[in-house]
Design an enzyme around this catalytic site. Structure first.
Site, PDB file in Angstrom:
ATOM      1  N   ARG A 100      -3.443   3.375   2.862  1.00 27.49           N
ATOM      2  CA  ARG A 100      -4.639   2.670   2.397  1.00 27.49           C
ATOM      3  C   ARG A 100      -4.812   2.723   0.889  1.00 27.49           C
ATOM      4  O   ARG A 100      -5.923   2.770   0.368  1.00 27.49           O
ATOM      5  CB  ARG A 100      -5.910   3.201   3.104  1.00 27.49           C
ATOM      6  CG  ARG A 100      -5.831   3.214   4.626  1.00 27.49           C
ATOM      7  CD  ARG A 100      -5.570   1.837   5.229  1.00 27.49           C
ATOM      8  NE  ARG A 100      -5.500   1.914   6.680  1.00 27.49           N
ATOM      9  CZ  ARG A 100      -4.368   1.965   7.368  1.00 27.49           C
ATOM     10  NH1 ARG A 100      -3.189   1.944   6.755  1.00 27.49           N
ATOM     11  NH2 ARG A 100      -4.407   2.027   8.678  1.00 27.49           N
ATOM     12  N   ARG A 101      -3.675   2.693   0.197  1.00 27.32           N
ATOM     13  CA  ARG A 101      -3.712   2.569  -1.265  1.00 27.32           C
ATOM     14  C   ARG A 101      -3.015   1.279  -1.700  1.00 27.32           C
ATOM     15  O   ARG A 101      -2.581   1.157  -2.833  1.00 27.32           O
ATOM     16  CB  ARG A 101      -3.013   3.758  -1.916  1.00 27.32           C
ATOM     17  CG  ARG A 101      -3.744   5.072  -1.703  1.00 27.32           C
ATOM     18  CD  ARG A 101      -2.961   6.224  -2.301  1.00 27.32           C
ATOM     19  NE  ARG A 101      -3.601   7.490  -1.974  1.00 27.32           N
ATOM     20  CZ  ARG A 101      -3.033   8.670  -2.190  1.00 27.32           C
ATOM     21  NH1 ARG A 101      -1.828   8.735  -2.741  1.00 27.32           N
ATOM     22  NH2 ARG A 101      -3.667   9.784  -1.869  1.00 27.32           N
ATOM     23  N   GLY A 102      -2.844   0.395  -0.758  1.00 27.26           N
ATOM     24  CA  GLY A 102      -2.248  -0.903  -1.096  1.00 27.26           C
ATOM     25  C   GLY A 102      -0.730  -0.906  -1.136  1.00 27.26           C
ATOM     26  O   GLY A 102      -0.126  -1.845  -1.641  1.00 27.26           O
ATOM     27  N   LEU A 103      -0.073   0.125  -0.586  1.00 19.10           N
ATOM     28  CA  LEU A 103       1.398   0.163  -0.671  1.00 19.10           C
ATOM     29  C   LEU A 103       2.057  -0.874   0.235  1.00 19.10           C
ATOM     30  O   LEU A 103       3.061  -1.482  -0.133  1.00 19.10           O
ATOM     31  CB  LEU A 103       1.931   1.560  -0.355  1.00 19.10           C
ATOM     32  CG  LEU A 103       1.463   2.688  -1.285  1.00 19.10           C
ATOM     33  CD1 LEU A 103       2.324   3.932  -1.094  1.00 19.10           C
ATOM     34  CD2 LEU A 103       1.511   2.262  -2.727  1.00 19.10           C
ATOM     35  N   MET A 104       1.499  -1.073   1.431  1.00 22.21           N
ATOM     36  CA  MET A 104       2.055  -2.128   2.288  1.00 22.21           C
ATOM     37  C   MET A 104       1.931  -3.468   1.562  1.00 22.21           C
ATOM     38  O   MET A 104       2.879  -4.265   1.545  1.00 22.21           O
ATOM     39  CB  MET A 104       1.315  -2.183   3.628  1.00 22.21           C
ATOM     40  CG  MET A 104       1.678  -3.417   4.442  1.00 22.21           C
ATOM     41  SD  MET A 104       1.113  -3.399   6.144  1.00 22.21           S
ATOM     42  CE  MET A 104      -0.650  -3.471   5.987  1.00 22.21           C
ATOM     43  N   THR A 105       0.786  -3.700   0.945  1.00 22.20           N
ATOM     44  CA  THR A 105       0.571  -4.958   0.226  1.00 22.20           C
ATOM     45  C   THR A 105       1.612  -5.108  -0.887  1.00 22.20           C
ATOM     46  O   THR A 105       2.230  -6.169  -1.032  1.00 22.20           O
ATOM     47  CB  THR A 105      -0.862  -4.966  -0.361  1.00 22.20           C
ATOM     48  OG1 THR A 105      -1.768  -4.630   0.694  1.00 22.20           O
ATOM     49  CG2 THR A 105      -1.226  -6.315  -0.942  1.00 22.20           C
ATOM     50  N   TYR A 133      -0.464  -8.117  10.443  1.00 19.43           N
ATOM     51  CA  TYR A 133       0.245  -9.016   9.535  1.00 19.43           C
ATOM     52  C   TYR A 133      -0.399 -10.377   9.259  1.00 19.43           C
ATOM     53  O   TYR A 133       0.024 -11.077   8.337  1.00 19.43           O
ATOM     54  CB  TYR A 133       1.683  -9.204  10.029  1.00 19.43           C
ATOM     55  CG  TYR A 133       2.483  -7.939   9.830  1.00 19.43           C
ATOM     56  CD1 TYR A 133       2.917  -7.584   8.575  1.00 19.43           C
ATOM     57  CD2 TYR A 133       2.742  -7.070  10.887  1.00 19.43           C
ATOM     58  CE1 TYR A 133       3.613  -6.405   8.356  1.00 19.43           C
ATOM     59  CE2 TYR A 133       3.440  -5.886  10.677  1.00 19.43           C
ATOM     60  CZ  TYR A 133       3.876  -5.572   9.416  1.00 19.43           C
ATOM     61  OH  TYR A 133       4.553  -4.403   9.199  1.00 19.43           O
ATOM     62  N   PHE A 419      14.577  -6.501  15.950  1.00 22.18           N
ATOM     63  CA  PHE A 419      15.402  -5.883  14.921  1.00 22.18           C
ATOM     64  C   PHE A 419      14.564  -4.925  14.093  1.00 22.18           C
ATOM     65  O   PHE A 419      13.359  -4.970  14.123  1.00 22.18           O
ATOM     66  CB  PHE A 419      16.005  -6.962  14.014  1.00 22.18           C
ATOM     67  CG  PHE A 419      15.031  -8.037  13.654  1.00 22.18           C
ATOM     68  CD1 PHE A 419      14.147  -7.870  12.597  1.00 22.18           C
ATOM     69  CD2 PHE A 419      14.934  -9.209  14.406  1.00 22.18           C
ATOM     70  CE1 PHE A 419      13.227  -8.857  12.263  1.00 22.18           C
ATOM     71  CE2 PHE A 419      14.014 -10.192  14.080  1.00 22.18           C
ATOM     72  CZ  PHE A 419      13.165 -10.012  13.017  1.00 22.18           C
TER      73      PHE A 419
HETATM   74  C1  LIG Z   1       0.565  -0.071   8.751  1.00 19.60           C
HETATM   75  C2  LIG Z   1       0.903   0.580   7.409  1.00 19.60           C
HETATM   76  C3  LIG Z   1       2.252   0.044   6.935  1.00 19.60           C
HETATM   77  C4  LIG Z   1      -0.190   0.189   6.407  1.00 19.60           C
HETATM   78  O1  LIG Z   1       0.163   0.642   5.109  1.00 19.60           O
HETATM   79  P1  LIG Z   1      -0.931   0.847   3.955  1.00 19.60           P
HETATM   80  O2  LIG Z   1      -0.186   1.069   2.679  1.00 19.60           O
HETATM   81  O3  LIG Z   1      -1.925   1.827   4.376  1.00 19.60           O
HETATM   82  O4  LIG Z   1      -1.606  -0.607   3.906  1.00 19.60           O
HETATM   83  P2  LIG Z   1      -2.467  -1.218   2.707  1.00 19.60           P
HETATM   84  O5  LIG Z   1      -3.221  -0.128   1.998  1.00 19.60           O
HETATM   85  O6  LIG Z   1      -1.611  -2.098   1.839  1.00 19.60           O
HETATM   86  O7  LIG Z   1      -3.469  -2.113   3.547  1.00 19.60           O
HETATM   87  C5  LIG Z   1      -3.592  -3.504   3.400  1.00 19.60           C
HETATM   88  C6  LIG Z   1      -4.675  -3.989   4.337  1.00 19.60           C
HETATM   89  O8  LIG Z   1      -4.205  -3.890   5.699  1.00 19.60           O
HETATM   90  C7  LIG Z   1      -5.164  -3.173   6.466  1.00 19.60           C
HETATM   91  N1  LIG Z   1      -4.416  -2.352   7.440  1.00 19.60           N
HETATM   92  C8  LIG Z   1      -3.568  -1.369   7.170  1.00 19.60           C
HETATM   93  N2  LIG Z   1      -3.082  -0.848   8.316  1.00 19.60           N
HETATM   94  C9  LIG Z   1      -3.642  -1.526   9.322  1.00 19.60           C
HETATM   95  C10 LIG Z   1      -3.555  -1.426  10.738  1.00 19.60           C
HETATM   96  N3  LIG Z   1      -2.782  -0.520  11.345  1.00 19.60           N
HETATM   97  N4  LIG Z   1      -4.292  -2.302  11.473  1.00 19.60           N
HETATM   98  C11 LIG Z   1      -5.087  -3.221  10.887  1.00 19.60           C
HETATM   99  N5  LIG Z   1      -5.218  -3.341   9.539  1.00 19.60           N
HETATM  100  C12 LIG Z   1      -4.501  -2.502   8.780  1.00 19.60           C
HETATM  101  C13 LIG Z   1      -5.893  -2.285   5.462  1.00 19.60           C
HETATM  102  O9  LIG Z   1      -7.146  -1.918   5.930  1.00 19.60           O
HETATM  103  C14 LIG Z   1      -5.954  -3.168   4.248  1.00 19.60           C
HETATM  104  O10 LIG Z   1      -7.049  -4.060   4.373  1.00 19.60           O
HETATM  105  P3  LIG Z   1      -7.941  -4.504   3.094  1.00 19.60           P
HETATM  106  O11 LIG Z   1      -6.969  -5.177   2.164  1.00 19.60           O
HETATM  107  O12 LIG Z   1      -8.952  -5.417   3.702  1.00 19.60           O
HETATM  108  O13 LIG Z   1      -8.473  -3.236   2.531  1.00 19.60           O
HETATM  109  C15 LIG Z   1       0.937   2.124   7.505  1.00 19.60           C
HETATM  110  O14 LIG Z   1      -0.312   2.589   7.931  1.00 19.60           O
HETATM  111  C16 LIG Z   1       2.032   2.645   8.418  1.00 19.60           C
HETATM  112  O15 LIG Z   1       3.134   2.887   7.954  1.00 19.60           O
HETATM  113  N6  LIG Z   1       1.745   2.812   9.746  1.00 19.60           N
HETATM  114  C17 LIG Z   1       2.716   3.326  10.690  1.00 19.60           C
HETATM  115  C18 LIG Z   1       3.950   2.461  10.830  1.00 19.60           C
HETATM  116  C19 LIG Z   1       3.633   1.006  11.132  1.00 19.60           C
HETATM  117  O16 LIG Z   1       2.802   0.701  11.941  1.00 19.60           O
HETATM  118  N7  LIG Z   1       4.348   0.115  10.436  1.00 19.60           N
HETATM  119  C20 LIG Z   1       4.249  -1.282  10.655  1.00 19.60           C
HETATM  120  C21 LIG Z   1       5.483  -1.598  11.388  1.00 19.60           C
HETATM  121  S1  LIG Z   1       5.563  -3.166  12.039  1.00 19.60           S
END
Ligand SMILES: CC(C)(COP(=O)(O)OP(=O)(O)OC[C@H]1O[C@@H](n2cnc3c(N)ncnc32)[C@H](O)[C@@H]1OP(=O)(O)O)[C@@H](O)C(=O)NCCC(=O)NCCS
EC number: 2.3.1.-
Length: 419
Positions: A100-105, A133, A419
């Site tokens: 939740r620090r924007g790393l996925m983004t 997604y 995949f």
């Molecule tokens: C899911 C994951 C990648 C999110 O990474 P993160 O760096 O915390 O995501 P971000 O901080 O960039 O979040 C971006 C937005 O997505 C939302 N988000 C993140 N995880 C979410 C989830 N599991 N469900 C719904 N929304 C989610 C955040 O709230 C945020 O919303 P905002 O922009 O309105 O604040 C991470 O929690 C993770 O690795 N989870 C376990 C593995 C996994 O599920 N990977 C995905 C594989 S398909």
């Protein structure tokens, strides 16, 4: 401080793979066995492995990896049977200490930019959790039926099925890669993702011991018509018994059939192993031949879930890459928060199955987000149904139907392996 400040995007060379895998294990909740390492290395496209690294000590230890992702350079079948260069996003995970620090983004933006630079006009993925997604413009492009089929389920007879022969073998990259790739290249179902090659081999052969949970190593069933392969399936069994009753299970992973008879022969085999009471499968399209061949559809316990998530990265190129069922002339206003080059008003003009997509100043007939167009791309979702749900706005009556009919596929899309 910006949400994702204190990190930077980096490529992951071979010597940093253990750090990469450590983040994956943290994110996906699991402890891998040492003996499985090579299996994962082989399945990972190392030259496309990326990460975010800590640069600020307030975020963690500088130089450590906090989030990872990778993508396969592949091709996907689109309506009309053509193929579009596609990026298959995979391995995406963030260490729980950096969530939740924007790393996925940050990583998704990195993925979009690099994919576009390589000429991949579409990105696809399998989601661990369905709600993640859509915010990035991915739409649920196909659905799959997860099914539990009882042993010996009765089927309507299909001509020629009895004449086909079946080979059952241990799945082996060396022996079966070319055979499976050759069969899959002949599948015409939209959504078919042709290959996802890691550093060592095709990722479909991944078989870590730690994931088996008492099951066998992956086996393969190959249906042949006078020596020519016409269907295949990866499967494995698990023997179970209690109070003297054997109720083992068979799990089917990827499968594909070229003809109705091949599909029937394949599933007759997979649902008739001694000591196995239930065959569990996913990767069935919602209109898979098996579902029509079964005499008692209610005898199968099933659930429909999301399959492939699709994201148009280069809207005009991706739309021009597929074929259309009918002519249409529709002006679409698109929003796209993450790839601004797609935002704006586009005329989608189809003649003779071919689309020309150009910018226009004309008033829009439809307004939507790129995720809605992405959801309809493989032809499995009707644009009219998205308008009926209030997700697509129709300004000119009848235009949602016009675009829906042009974009629909006569067969449901599906990616037959993840995949
Ligand atoms: C899911 C994951 C990648 C999110 O990474 P993160 O760096 O915390 O995501 P971000 O901080 O960039 O979040 C971006 C937005 O997505 C939302 N988000 C993140 N995880 C979410 C989830 N599991 N469900 C719904 N929304 C989610 C955040 O709230 C945020 O919303 P905002 O922009 O309105 O604040 C991470 O929690 C993770 O690795 N989870 C376990 C593995 C996994 O599920 N990977 C995905 C594989 S398909």
């Amino acid at each position: 401080m910006k949400k994702s400040a204190g990190y930077r995007s980096v490529s992951v060379p071979e010597e940093r793979l253990d750090e990469f895998f450590d983040v994956v294990q943290w994110a996906f909740v699991g402890e891998w066995l040492r003996e499985d390492r090579q299996d994962y290395v082989d399945a990972l496209p190392v030259e496309r492995a990326r990460a975010v690294e800590v640069t600020d000590e307030h975020r963690g230890t500088p130089g450590t990896l906090a989030g990872v992702h990778a993508s396969f350079g592949t091709e996907m079948v689109v309506p009309g049977g053509r193929r579009v260069p596609t990026a298959g996003l995979s391995w995406l995970g963030v260490h729980p200490g950096h969530r939740r620090r924007g790393l996925m983004t940050t990583m998704i933006h990195d993925h979009f930019e690099r994919s576009l630079a390589r000429g991949e006009s579409v990105s696809v993925l399998y989601a661990m959790e369905a709600p993640i997604y859509a915010r990035f413009g991915y739409g649920m492009g196909s659905q799959t039926v997860k099914a539990e089929i009882p042993r010996g389920a009765k089927m309507w007879d299909v001509d020629g099925a009895d004449e086909l022969t079946v080979r059952l073998e241990r799945a082996s990259f060396e022996r079966h890669d070319a055979l499976v790739a050759g069969l899959q290249a002949r599948l015409s179902r939209p959504g078919t993702v042709l290959n996802a090659v890691g550093s060592g081999r095709n990722a479909r052969f991944t078989d870590p011991v730690g994931n088996r949970r008492g099951m066998e190593k992956w086996r393969i069933a190959i249906v042949e018509d006078r020596g020519e392969p016409v269907a295949y399936a990866f499967f494995r069994r698990h023997a179970r018994s209690s109070v003297g009753i054997h109720d083992g299970v068979c799990q089917v992973r990827e499968h594909g059939s070229l003809t109705p008879a091949a599909a029937q022969r394949l599933w007759q085999t997979l649902t008739d192993f001694d000591l196995v009471e239930t065959t569990m499968t996913e990767n069935l399209a919602t209109d898979d031949p098996l579902l029509h061949q079964l005499k008692d559809p209610r005898g199968v316990r099933s659930k429909v879930i999301d399959n492939l998530w699709v994201r148009l990265l280069d809207v005009p190129t991706a739309l021009a890459a597929r074929e259309y069922m009918r002519d249409c002339d529709v002006v679409v206003q698109l929003t796209d928060k993450h790839v601004p080059a797609n935002a704006g008003t586009w005329r989608i003009a189809v003649t003779g199955g071919e689309a020309t997509v150009t910018r226009t100043d004309d008033a829009p007939d439809l307004t939507m987000d790129v995720r809605h167009l992405s959801q309809c791309y493989l032809g499995g979702t009707s644009m009219e149904s998205l308008a009926a749900a209030g997700l697509v706005r129709e300004h000119t009556a009848g235009r949602a139907r016009e675009l829906a009919v042009a974009m629909l596929s006569p067969v449901a899309p599906l990616a037959n392996w993840d995949f």
